[in-house]
Design a protein around this motif. Structure first.
Motif, PDB file in Angstrom:
ATOM      1  N   CYS A 195      34.404 -16.757-129.932  1.00 55.83           N
ATOM      2  CA  CYS A 195      34.607 -17.948-130.758  1.00 55.83           C
ATOM      3  C   CYS A 195      35.343 -19.016-129.929  1.00 55.83           C
ATOM      4  O   CYS A 195      36.402 -18.754-129.376  1.00 55.83           O
ATOM      5  N   THR A 196      34.748 -20.200-129.857  1.00 53.34           N
ATOM      6  CA  THR A 196      35.380 -21.315-129.128  1.00 53.34           C
ATOM      7  C   THR A 196      35.475 -22.500-130.077  1.00 53.34           C
ATOM      8  O   THR A 196      34.473 -23.130-130.410  1.00 53.34           O
ATOM      9  N   ARG A 197      36.692 -22.754-130.522  1.00 53.59           N
ATOM     10  CA  ARG A 197      36.922 -23.870-131.465  1.00 53.59           C
ATOM     11  C   ARG A 197      38.272 -24.474-131.068  1.00 53.59           C
ATOM     12  O   ARG A 197      39.323 -24.116-131.578  1.00 53.59           O
ATOM     13  N   LEU A 198      38.194 -25.345-130.083  1.00 56.64           N
ATOM     14  CA  LEU A 198      39.428 -25.806-129.440  1.00 56.64           C
ATOM     15  C   LEU A 198      40.199 -26.803-130.310  1.00 56.64           C
ATOM     16  O   LEU A 198      39.641 -27.429-131.222  1.00 56.64           O
ATOM     17  N   ALA A 199      41.472 -26.928-129.954  1.00 53.04           N
ATOM     18  CA  ALA A 199      42.376 -27.834-130.664  1.00 53.04           C
ATOM     19  C   ALA A 199      41.842 -29.256-130.676  1.00 53.04           C
ATOM     20  O   ALA A 199      41.373 -29.757-129.650  1.00 53.04           O
ATOM     21  N   TYR A 200      41.954 -29.900-131.803  1.00 52.47           N
ATOM     22  CA  TYR A 200      41.584 -31.311-131.983  1.00 52.47           C
ATOM     23  C   TYR A 200      40.163 -31.616-131.511  1.00 52.47           C
ATOM     24  O   TYR A 200      39.924 -32.566-130.756  1.00 52.47           O
TER      25      TYR A 200
ATOM     26  N   GLU B  75      46.815 -23.340-130.409  1.00 49.22           N
ATOM     27  CA  GLU B  75      46.593 -22.757-129.077  1.00 49.22           C
ATOM     28  C   GLU B  75      46.971 -23.756-127.978  1.00 49.22           C
ATOM     29  O   GLU B  75      46.596 -24.925-128.045  1.00 49.22           O
ATOM     30  N   GLY B  76      47.649 -23.236-126.970  1.00 51.36           N
ATOM     31  CA  GLY B  76      48.003 -24.093-125.839  1.00 51.36           C
ATOM     32  C   GLY B  76      46.884 -24.195-124.824  1.00 51.36           C
ATOM     33  O   GLY B  76      47.042 -24.840-123.793  1.00 51.36           O
ATOM     34  N   ALA B  77      45.760 -23.546-125.106  1.00 50.17           N
ATOM     35  CA  ALA B  77      44.687 -23.454-124.104  1.00 50.17           C
ATOM     36  C   ALA B  77      44.167 -24.823-123.686  1.00 50.17           C
ATOM     37  O   ALA B  77      43.827 -25.030-122.523  1.00 50.17           O
ATOM     38  N   ARG B  78      44.113 -25.783-124.617  1.00 49.96           N
ATOM     39  CA  ARG B  78      43.535 -27.080-124.243  1.00 49.96           C
ATOM     40  C   ARG B  78      44.558 -28.020-123.608  1.00 49.96           C
ATOM     41  O   ARG B  78      44.266 -28.640-122.587  1.00 49.96           O
ATOM     42  N   PHE B  79      45.746 -28.130-124.206  1.00 48.25           N
ATOM     43  CA  PHE B  79      46.703 -29.151-123.743  1.00 48.25           C
ATOM     44  C   PHE B  79      47.951 -28.563-123.066  1.00 48.25           C
ATOM     45  O   PHE B  79      48.861 -29.291-122.712  1.00 48.25           O
TER      46      PHE B  79
ATOM     47  N   LEU C  89      52.448 -37.109-126.976  1.00 47.79           N
ATOM     48  CA  LEU C  89      50.987 -37.090-127.176  1.00 47.79           C
ATOM     49  C   LEU C  89      50.246 -37.857-126.088  1.00 47.79           C
ATOM     50  O   LEU C  89      49.055 -37.670-125.896  1.00 47.79           O
ATOM     51  N   ASP C  90      50.976 -38.723-125.372  1.00 48.60           N
ATOM     52  CA  ASP C  90      50.367 -39.431-124.226  1.00 48.60           C
ATOM     53  C   ASP C  90      50.568 -38.654-122.924  1.00 48.60           C
ATOM     54  O   ASP C  90      49.875 -38.877-121.944  1.00 48.60           O
ATOM     55  N   ARG C  91      51.526 -37.747-122.929  1.00 46.33           N
ATOM     56  CA  ARG C  91      51.856 -36.967-121.729  1.00 46.33           C
ATOM     57  C   ARG C  91      50.956 -35.733-121.632  1.00 46.33           C
ATOM     58  O   ARG C  91      50.506 -35.360-120.549  1.00 46.33           O
ATOM     59  N   LEU C  92      50.699 -35.094-122.787  1.00 47.04           N
ATOM     60  CA  LEU C  92      49.898 -33.868-122.791  1.00 47.04           C
ATOM     61  C   LEU C  92      48.426 -34.237-122.680  1.00 47.04           C
ATOM     62  O   LEU C  92      47.928 -35.054-123.450  1.00 47.04           O
ATOM     63  N   ALA C  93      47.736 -33.626-121.700  1.00 46.36           N
ATOM     64  CA  ALA C  93      46.313 -33.960-121.506  1.00 46.36           C
ATOM     65  C   ALA C  93      45.526 -32.691-121.218  1.00 46.36           C
ATOM     66  O   ALA C  93      46.084 -31.693-120.744  1.00 46.36           O
ATOM     67  N   ASP C  94      44.236 -32.723-121.516  1.00 52.24           N
ATOM     68  CA  ASP C  94      43.398 -31.549-121.244  1.00 52.24           C
ATOM     69  C   ASP C  94      42.841 -31.614-119.820  1.00 52.24           C
ATOM     70  O   ASP C  94      43.153 -32.543-119.052  1.00 52.24           O
ATOM     71  N   CYS C  95      41.996 -30.662-119.472  1.00 55.45           N
ATOM     72  CA  CYS C  95      41.474 -30.581-118.085  1.00 55.45           C
ATOM     73  C   CYS C  95      40.668 -31.819-117.709  1.00 55.45           C
ATOM     74  O   CYS C  95      40.531 -32.138-116.527  1.00 55.45           O
ATOM     75  N   ASP C  96      40.106 -32.492-118.705  1.00 53.10           N
ATOM     76  CA  ASP C  96      39.303 -33.683-118.411  1.00 53.10           C
ATOM     77  C   ASP C  96      40.158 -34.944-118.387  1.00 53.10           C
ATOM     78  O   ASP C  96      39.633 -36.054-118.279  1.00 53.10           O
ATOM     79  N   GLY C  97      41.472 -34.780-118.531  1.00 55.38           N
ATOM     80  CA  GLY C  97      42.374 -35.937-118.487  1.00 55.38           C
ATOM     81  C   GLY C  97      42.477 -36.658-119.819  1.00 55.38           C
ATOM     82  O   GLY C  97      43.115 -37.708-119.910  1.00 55.38           O
ATOM     83  N   ARG C  98      41.892 -36.090-120.864  1.00 56.24           N
ATOM     84  CA  ARG C  98      41.976 -36.738-122.184  1.00 56.24           C
ATOM     85  C   ARG C  98      43.323 -36.381-122.817  1.00 56.24           C
ATOM     86  O   ARG C  98      43.667 -35.199-122.918  1.00 56.24           O
ATOM     87  N   THR C  99      44.080 -37.386-123.206  1.00 54.99           N
ATOM     88  CA  THR C  99      45.406 -37.091-123.766  1.00 54.99           C
ATOM     89  C   THR C  99      45.259 -36.548-125.189  1.00 54.99           C
ATOM     90  O   THR C  99      44.229 -36.743-125.850  1.00 54.99           O
ATOM     91  N   MET C 100      46.341 -35.924-125.628  1.00 53.48           N
ATOM     92  CA  MET C 100      46.304 -35.391-126.991  1.00 53.48           C
ATOM     93  C   MET C 100      46.151 -36.532-127.996  1.00 53.48           C
ATOM     94  O   MET C 100      45.423 -36.409-128.980  1.00 53.48           O
ATOM     95  N   ALA C 101      46.816 -37.655-127.724  1.00 57.85           N
ATOM     96  CA  ALA C 101      46.683 -38.798-128.645  1.00 57.85           C
ATOM     97  C   ALA C 101      45.222 -39.243-128.727  1.00 57.85           C
ATOM     98  O   ALA C 101      44.711 -39.515-129.824  1.00 57.85           O
TER      99      ALA C 101
ATOM    100  N   ARG D  75      52.846 -29.426-105.583  1.00 56.50           N
ATOM    101  CA  ARG D  75      53.522 -30.192-106.633  1.00 56.50           C
ATOM    102  C   ARG D  75      53.521 -29.324-107.892  1.00 56.50           C
ATOM    103  O   ARG D  75      52.477 -28.773-108.273  1.00 56.50           O
ATOM    104  N   VAL D  76      54.692 -29.183-108.506  1.00 57.12           N
ATOM    105  CA  VAL D  76      54.798 -28.349-109.716  1.00 57.12           C
ATOM    106  C   VAL D  76      55.271 -29.230-110.866  1.00 57.12           C
ATOM    107  O   VAL D  76      56.318 -29.871-110.774  1.00 57.12           O
ATOM    108  N   ASP D  77      54.479 -29.276-111.936  1.00 54.93           N
ATOM    109  CA  ASP D  77      54.879 -30.023-113.142  1.00 54.93           C
ATOM    110  C   ASP D  77      55.058 -29.056-114.307  1.00 54.93           C
ATOM    111  O   ASP D  77      54.259 -28.124-114.456  1.00 54.93           O
ATOM    112  N   VAL D  78      56.077 -29.300-115.109  1.00 56.80           N
ATOM    113  CA  VAL D  78      56.241 -28.486-116.324  1.00 56.80           C
ATOM    114  C   VAL D  78      55.344 -29.089-117.400  1.00 56.80           C
ATOM    115  O   VAL D  78      55.509 -30.236-117.800  1.00 56.80           O
ATOM    116  N   LEU D  79      54.375 -28.278-117.828  1.00 55.84           N
ATOM    117  CA  LEU D  79      53.435 -28.752-118.859  1.00 55.84           C
ATOM    118  C   LEU D  79      54.035 -28.609-120.245  1.00 55.84           C
ATOM    119  O   LEU D  79      53.824 -29.441-121.115  1.00 55.84           O
ATOM    120  N   ALA D  80      54.715 -27.498-120.471  1.00 53.07           N
ATOM    121  CA  ALA D  80      55.223 -27.206-121.807  1.00 53.07           C
ATOM    122  C   ALA D  80      56.365 -26.214-121.678  1.00 53.07           C
ATOM    123  O   ALA D  80      56.384 -25.407-120.747  1.00 53.07           O
TER     124      ALA D  80
END
Ligand code: GLV
Ligand code: MN
Ligand code: MN
Length: 424
Positions: free
Chosen positions: A37-42, A137-141, A160-172, A331-336
């Protein structure tokens, strides 16, 4: 402690595993193509699942709304509006190629409880709310429990502008694309005065209950997680023409980082730490080119808040050392970053009482996974009720719990809510 009335006890008997299975089947059909089952966030599919939940609850006569964060809340008003509300529910999004029960079992339980309670038309003093949280699920963002973090005020508009998925689309952007209103997420916040307690049902996602032959898990503590995004920059060049001593291979660096994380978490002093690299992308991804760039995720989970952050910091420092030793950079960034949470001991006691009253065996255990109850507990006492996972498998298509086991967990939640309803 007030025992349930005769009417309520009869209601418990009407919890129906067949109806629960039918809800699960309906949700399982809302998936992208491919295994599991694949039904990602937002995404539109997640919104469709919320619409199914909303339609069921409206059909039962409940007042339903979706808040600006995308959480869908169905309300059954009680006799005394001045009393704090009771809540139950979980989430409807999944990881890529996950199962059909993680989160969904708790929503199906909420749908069944709403049906049982409205059919019997027994009076409740408190308002009962049934919740399908968005984007758990944190899988997307990267960040988990997004909808519940927004109701708890832990995620704010700027995130919501900081969190982005693999395609660079922000959560907002993702939220707006499915008709939600990121600019208004403050309006999704819950007020502690408005609540009395929240009880979430979830599959265990581990093997403790199966191996101990227990019907129910009563969770005392939920792990935290720190998630990193690591980008290694080396030099892409010819795999045949470049001798070994002249290479700056980003994948060799990443491989050392991955095994270091695994070793660190297996160290006896780190009992309870879990480190996972679940995503790794290699550029340019050609058989005949030395990898010039690698991007990977690290998920550090722990029940000890200090150790969780220490491990994340230590990994970041070690990654830097490893990268330099190969003439590359990192380069290491804290995602969450989410802390472990101790759930309400008093409410867990009420859940244990319900198990005993229903003749169900239980184990008290910590949760390795994140859950919406972890965030809700900051607003109102929250409890997390586990039902067994076959072979402990989750976040995979083989995830399975029998409908009868989910129905047993649903009875525990209902019994607990009925007793909480009678609280002074
Ligand atoms: C939620 O499913 C998590 O990844 O803990
Ligand atoms: Mn879940
Ligand atoms: Mn999950």
């Amino acid at each position: 402690m007030t025992p349930p009335t005769a009417l309520d006890a009869a209601a418990l008997d009407t919890v129906d595993s067949g109806r629960i299975a039918a809800h699960l089947d309906r949700f399982a059909r809302l998936t992208e193509a491919g295994e599991g089952c694949t039904r990602l966030a937002y995404t539109p599919l997640e919104r469709e699942a919320h619409a199914v939940f909303a339609a069921h609850m409206s059909g039962l006569g409940l007042l339903v709304h979706t808040d600006p964060a995308g959480n869908t809340i169905a309300e059954l008003p009680g006799e005394d509006a001045a009393l704090g509300a009771l809540g139950t529910g979980s989430h409807l999004d999944t990881v890529p190629h996950g199962g059909g029960l993680d989160g969904i079992a708790g929503v199906a339980a909420a749908m069944e409880i709403a049906e049982v309670v409205t059919r019997r038309a027994s009076a409740r003093r408190r308002t009962w709310r049934f919740v399908a949280f968005a984007a758990e699920e944190g899988a997307r963002f990267g960040q988990a429990c997004n909808g519940s973090r927004m109701v708890a005020g832990l995620t704010v508009r700027a995130d919501l502008d900081r969190l982005a998925d693999c395609d660079g689309r922000t959560m907002a952007e993702a939220m707006s694309a499915v008709g939600l209103t990121p600019d208004r997420i403050d309006e999704a916040r819950w007020e502690p005065e408005d609540w009395h307690a929240f009880v979430e049902l979830h599959i265990e996602q581990g093997e403790v209950l199966q191996s101990r032959d227990a019907d129910i898990g009563v969770v005392d503590l939920i792990s935290g997680s720190t998630r990193l995004r690591v980008a290694v920059h080396g030099r892409a060049t010819h795999s045949g023409g470049t001798p070994m001593h002249l290479r700056h291979d980003a994948l060799v660096v990443a491989a050392e980082c991955v095994t270091l994380g695994d070793r660190l978490a297996r160290d006896a002093r780190h009992h309870g730490t879990r480190v996972t690299v679940g995503r790794l992308e290699v550029e340019p991804g050609s058989i005949t080119t030395i990898p010039g760039a690698v991007d990977f995720s690290v998920d550090v989970r722990d029940v000890d808040t200090v150790r969780q952050r220490d491990v994340a910091r230590r990994l970041a420092a070690e990654f830097d050392r490893i990268a330099r030793s190969h003439g590359t950079s990192v380069r290491v960034d804290v995602l969450a970053d989410t802390s472990p949470v101790l759930l309400s001991a008093a409410l867990a006691g009420r859940v244990r009482d319900s198990c005993a009253a229903l003749g169900l065996s239980y184990r008290v255990l910590p949760s390795g996974a994140s859950h919406d109850a972890q965030q809700v507990n900051r607003i109102t006492p929250a409890a997390l009720v586990f039902v067994p996972s076959r072979d402990g498998v989750s976040h995979a298509p083989q995830e399975y719990t029998t409908p009868a086991q989910i129905a047993a967990g649903t009875r525990v939640v209902l019994q607990t809510l009925l007793r909480l309803d009678a609280d002074a």
